[in-house]
Motif scaffolding. Structure first.
Motif, mmCIF file in Angstrom:
data_model
loop_
_atom_site.group_PDB
_atom_site.id
_atom_site.type_symbol
_atom_site.label_atom_id
_atom_site.label_comp_id
_atom_site.label_asym_id
_atom_site.label_seq_id
_atom_site.Cartn_x
_atom_site.Cartn_y
_atom_site.Cartn_z
ATOM 1 N N VAL A 1 1.248 -1.437 -0.196
ATOM 2 C CA VAL A 1 -0.036 0.040 -0.027
ATOM 3 C C VAL A 1 0.916 0.782 -0.164
ATOM 4 O O VAL A 1 0.824 2.489 -0.638
ATOM 5 N N LYS A 2 1.775 0.883 0.781
ATOM 6 C CA LYS A 2 2.886 2.522 0.513
ATOM 7 C C LYS A 2 3.662 2.481 -1.199
ATOM 8 O O LYS A 2 3.865 3.656 -1.482
ATOM 9 N N LEU A 3 3.728 1.165 -0.572
ATOM 10 C CA LEU A 3 5.154 1.389 -2.569
ATOM 11 C C LEU A 3 3.366 2.298 -3.392
ATOM 12 O O LEU A 3 3.880 3.377 -4.628
ATOM 13 N N SER A 4 2.221 2.449 -3.705
ATOM 14 C CA SER A 4 1.392 1.922 -5.028
ATOM 15 C C SER A 4 1.045 3.640 -4.028
ATOM 16 O O SER A 4 -0.792 3.849 -4.963
ATOM 17 N N GLY B 1 -5.677 4.612 -7.146
ATOM 18 C CA GLY B 1 -5.258 5.792 -7.257
ATOM 19 C C GLY B 1 -3.670 4.970 -8.280
ATOM 20 O O GLY B 1 -2.641 6.712 -7.925
ATOM 21 N N THR B 2 -2.664 4.427 -8.335
ATOM 22 C CA THR B 2 -1.679 4.000 -9.090
ATOM 23 C C THR B 2 -1.457 4.959 -10.368
ATOM 24 O O THR B 2 -0.969 5.539 -10.451
ATOM 25 N N VAL B 3 -2.788 4.647 -10.961
ATOM 26 C CA VAL B 3 -3.226 4.908 -12.114
ATOM 27 C C VAL B 3 -2.701 7.201 -12.466
ATOM 28 O O VAL B 3 -2.859 7.978 -12.647
ATOM 29 N N ASP B 4 -3.681 6.693 -11.158
ATOM 30 C CA ASP B 4 -4.542 8.377 -11.255
ATOM 31 C C ASP B 4 -3.378 8.891 -10.378
ATOM 32 O O ASP B 4 -2.404 10.485 -10.504
ATOM 33 N N GLY B 5 -1.570 8.700 -9.822
ATOM 34 C CA GLY B 5 -0.894 9.173 -9.573
ATOM 35 C C GLY B 5 0.106 9.318 -10.798
ATOM 36 O O GLY B 5 1.102 10.151 -10.821
#
Length: 554
Positions: A230-233, A294-298
């Motif tokens: 979770v931290k990494l993504s 959230g990964t894609v949005d980031g």
């Protein structure tokens, strides 16, 4: 190992040493059969090796460099044999080691900053620690939990591949080990280990450090506990990752390796064939992993800055090749950006497709496909990108590829001018004084054209666009169809072996009748082989007689 039978077997050299009143550990380490005796659980030998004094000497051989004037036994043989004794996984020896605070301090003194870290001893140290982690995980993690500085020391030495493997085994645990020491794993999750690894991209210029740091983060993304994953993504971590990757003053290895981490976060299955697959087996090739939105949005806000790195400058180097020169060459970082766009487009969903259309990423990458006609790695990624676009359910993406990118027009133009030509706008320049070669992406253009026709048979929009393009229809009927017929290997009659398609037939009779090669041709080839003197001189007459009979039968 031979069975020991009365009257036939001879005494083992190890037993001979153990029978002495006064013998040393070095005498045992110098015997080649000591590892064999350890695996055979020789009781007298194990009782001697389990003593704290002997274990301390074994650890010293592993963690302390030999003096400069030492012989080969002290510098090479004794450290190797010592590590092999521990990795024989003798329970009483491992238990004695892991339960003794002083022995564990001696073992992990290797990673302290004041210590020397040779690659040979680092490998031996890694073997012992990983063996303890697999066989005595609870006791080892208890020790590491009480000595949190060990994780920091391991991160500082992440440029050494053997140390990186230890760190990955500590962070990327499987489900069974996770259940065994949940408290210790939570302690690691609450630490700033990911931040320490990320800081190596800004504090070191060594490509090996960047590569090993990226491999560790990829292993964490695939196999680590939920807290670390979770931290990494998270969007904040993704933002830091792109900040380091897009920094101009940093080496290109930072960008290439951090993009590998981004690709792994988007699609972990792409990394299963890489070096991370050897550590655990949580994720099988057939499993599916949901992409964190959230990964894609980031990643979307930094996508424009990333695509700017695809631009070329006149100050870049010139690369000489067999067909001419590249000015400038494509470079690993641009190739990695194209691979990232491929994965981002494939798994990013509608938001990713919309952003790539607005930024003109596909159009820019397609131009690179024709500007570098001999880079097969680039061609493979572009082929996959176009296939993903054409198979998309988003009609705007299909229109973008067909109309804005002018895919068909570029294919036809390349087919008309299939020879490499010198142009001031082209980075690929043919050699002077030589006949220009044919461009090297014709095979991929043929594949893309066939896929376009295949998808058009089931997609009304693509089919209508192709039918309205008269030049395309003429080229398809006159050139593409003939090329496909020539390149169809199932119609070649060159005496090839039975294909996989032939082997899967149910009936041997049907297989014989449907074969596409000529039996007479094969027999003639066999006859030529006989004539070239396969047999000895005394067998020539017999071979020639059988040859004549075979010709009559054929």
């Amino acid at each position: 190992m031979f069975w020991r039978m009365t009257g036939l077997s001879t005494a083992s050299p190890v037993e001979t040493i153990l029978d002495k009143e006064n013998f040393t550990l070095e005498e045992l380490l110098d015997e080649d059969e000591i590892i064999q005796e350890c695996k055979a659980l020789n009781g007298r030998l194990i009782n001697f090796l389990r003593e704290k004094v002997q274990l301390e000497k074994l650890l010293q051989y592993i963690v302390e460099e030999a003096p400069e004037d030492a012989d080969s036994r002290r510098s090479l043989k004794f450290p190797f044999i010592s590590s092999e004794i521990f990795t024989c996984e003798i329970d009483i020896i491992l238990k004695t080691l892991v339960e003794d605070e002083e022995l564990m301090n001696l073992l992990f003194s290797f990673v302290e900053p004041k210590h020397s870290h040779g690659p040979l001893l680092a490998g031996y140290f890694s073997k012992v620690v990983i063996c303890l982690l697999l066989r005595k995980p609870f006791l080892l993690m208890q020790y590491i939990r009480a000595h949190q500085e060990i994780i920091k020391h391991l991160v500082e030495l992440i440029g050494i591949t053997s140390i990186m493997e230890v760190l990955i085994h500590l962070l990327a645990v499987d489900e069974h080990m996770y259940a065994s020491y949940v408290e210790a794993v939570h302690r690691i999750e609450d630490s700033d280990v990911l931040e320490m690894i990320m800081s190596k991209f800004s504090s070191s210029d060594c490509p090996e450090v960047h590569l090993n740091s990226a491999e560790t983060l990829c292993a964490v993304a695939i196999y680590a506990s939920p807290g670390l994953a979770v931290k990494l993504s998270s969007s904040s971590f993704i933002g830091r990752l792109f900040s380091h990757a897009l920094e101009d003053s940093r080496p290109k290895s930072v960008l290439v390796n951090l993009l590998s981490v981004c690709i792994c976060l988007l699609d972990p299955k792409r990394s299963l064939a890489g070096p991370y697959h050897m550590y655990n087996h949580q994720l099988t090739p057939g499993s599916t992993v949901a992409v964190n939105s959230g990964t894609v949005d980031g990643m979307i806000p930094r996508l424009g800055d990333l695509l700017k790195l695809l631009e070329f400058s006149s100050t870049e180097n010139i690369l000489l090749t067999t067909y001419g020169k590249l000015h400038p060459p494509l470079g690993k970082h641009r190739l990695k950006i194209v691979e990232f766009v491929l994965v981002f487009l494939t798994v990013g969903g509608e938001a990713a497709e919309k952003e790539l259309i607005n930024l003109g990423a596909i159009q820019r990458i397609l131009c690179m496909f024709f500007n570098y006609p001999y880079n097969n790695f680039l061609h493979h990624h572009v082929d996959s990108i176009l296939l993903s676009c054409l198979e998309s359910k988003n009609s705007s993406l299909i229109k973008h590829v067909l109309h804005d990118c002018d895919l068909i027009g570029k294919i036809l133009e390349a087919e008309k001018n299939c020879m490499l030509t010198a142009s001031p706008d082209m980075p690929t320049v043919p050699a002077e004084g030589r006949q220009p070669p044919r461009i090297g992406n014709i095979g991929h253009l043929t594949r893309i054209s066939n896929k376009l026709n295949q998808i058009g048979s089931s997609n009304t929009e693509i089919h209508t666009y192709l039918q309205e393009h008269n030049e395309w229809n003429q080229w398809q009927a006159n050139a593409l169809s003939k090329r496909n017929a020539v390149e169809n290997v199932y119609q070649w009659t060159c005496g090839r072996p039975t294909t996989l398609h032939d082997q899967t037939r149910d009936s041997d009779d049907n297989d014989y009748q449907d074969r596409d090669y000529d039996v007479a041709t094969l027999a003639n080839n066999l006859s030529q082989a006989f004539r070239y003197g396969i047999y000895n001189n005394e067998d020539i007459d017999e071979a020639q007689g059988s040859l004549d009979r075979d010709d009559e039968v054929v």
